[in-house]
Design a protein around this motif. Structure first.
Motif, short mmCIF file in Angstrom:
data_model
loop_
_atom_site.label_atom_id
_atom_site.label_comp_id
_atom_site.label_asym_id
_atom_site.label_seq_id
_atom_site.Cartn_x
_atom_site.Cartn_y
_atom_site.Cartn_z
N UNK A 1 2.08 76.05 -21.91
CA UNK A 1 0.69 75.91 -21.51
C UNK A 1 0.52 74.55 -20.83
N UNK A 2 -0.07 74.54 -19.60
CA UNK A 2 -0.21 73.26 -18.87
C UNK A 2 -1.27 72.37 -19.52
N UNK A 3 -1.07 71.10 -19.37
CA UNK A 3 -2.01 70.13 -19.92
C UNK A 3 -3.26 70.07 -19.04
N UNK A 4 -4.43 69.91 -19.66
CA UNK A 4 -5.68 69.78 -18.91
C UNK A 4 -5.75 68.38 -18.32
N UNK A 5 -6.03 68.31 -17.03
CA UNK A 5 -6.12 67.03 -16.34
C UNK A 5 -7.59 66.60 -16.28
N UNK A 6 -7.86 65.35 -16.51
CA UNK A 6 -9.27 64.89 -16.40
C UNK A 6 -9.72 64.92 -14.94
N UNK A 7 -10.98 65.23 -14.75
CA UNK A 7 -11.54 65.27 -13.39
C UNK A 7 -11.80 63.86 -12.90
N UNK A 8 -11.38 63.62 -11.69
CA UNK A 8 -11.57 62.28 -11.14
C UNK A 8 -12.83 62.20 -10.28
N UNK A 9 -13.34 63.34 -9.82
CA UNK A 9 -14.52 63.33 -8.97
C UNK A 9 -14.16 63.01 -7.53
N UNK A 10 -15.12 63.16 -6.68
CA UNK A 10 -14.90 62.89 -5.27
C UNK A 10 -15.05 61.41 -4.98
N UNK A 11 -14.31 60.93 -4.03
CA UNK A 11 -14.51 59.52 -3.67
C UNK A 11 -15.84 59.35 -2.93
N UNK A 12 -16.39 58.17 -3.02
CA UNK A 12 -17.67 57.89 -2.36
C UNK A 12 -17.50 57.98 -0.85
N UNK A 13 -18.49 58.55 -0.20
CA UNK A 13 -18.44 58.72 1.25
C UNK A 13 -19.36 57.68 1.88
N UNK A 14 -18.86 57.00 2.85
CA UNK A 14 -19.69 56.04 3.58
C UNK A 14 -19.97 56.62 4.96
N UNK A 15 -21.24 56.76 5.25
CA UNK A 15 -21.64 57.32 6.53
C UNK A 15 -21.79 56.22 7.56
N UNK A 16 -21.54 56.54 8.82
CA UNK A 16 -21.81 55.56 9.87
C UNK A 16 -23.31 55.30 9.96
N UNK A 17 -23.67 54.21 10.58
CA UNK A 17 -25.08 53.81 10.65
C UNK A 17 -25.97 54.83 11.34
N UNK A 18 -25.48 55.48 12.39
CA UNK A 18 -26.30 56.43 13.12
C UNK A 18 -26.55 57.70 12.31
N UNK A 19 -25.68 57.98 11.32
CA UNK A 19 -25.92 59.13 10.45
C UNK A 19 -26.76 58.75 9.24
N UNK A 20 -26.59 57.54 8.74
CA UNK A 20 -27.34 57.11 7.57
C UNK A 20 -28.81 56.91 7.90
#
Length: 93
Positions: free
Chosen positions: A1-20
């Motif tokens: 049985x495989x070991x359960x891996x902890x979720x790391x989540x998505x990395x933070x996304x930085x938008x360019x200025x014209x999109x933000x």
């Protein structure tokens, strides 16, 4: 049985200025005409009445089977009337 891996989540996304912080939308011709029309006295009340009329529940939505039966009877009566008129016109010709 495989070991359960902890979720790391998505990395933070930085938008360019014209999109933000995009520049405000330009007013189109239809937008300018709409603002002119809505400045007319009574236009807001008329628009509210139209929305209320368009959002109503139709009789066929509330009673679909009853309207279907009534429609069948009306179609039968209309067909009989048209056939009778055709025979009458042939008899008079």
């Amino acid at each position: 049985m495989p070991q359960a891996q902890p979720r790391t989540g998505r990395p933070a996304v930085t938008l360019p200025g014209w999109m933000a912080t995009p520049e405000p939308a330009r007013l189109t011709l239809s937008g300018r005409l709409a603002t002119l029309v809505f400045r007319v006295p009574g236009a807001a009340a008329l628009r509210e009445r139209w929305w209320r009329f368009a959002g109503r529940t139709r009789l066929a939505d509330r009673y679909p089977r009853s309207v279907a039966v009534l429609g069948a009877f009306l179609a039968f009566a209309g067909t009989c009337l048209l056939v009778g008129l055709a025979f009458l016109m042939l008899a008079l010709a």
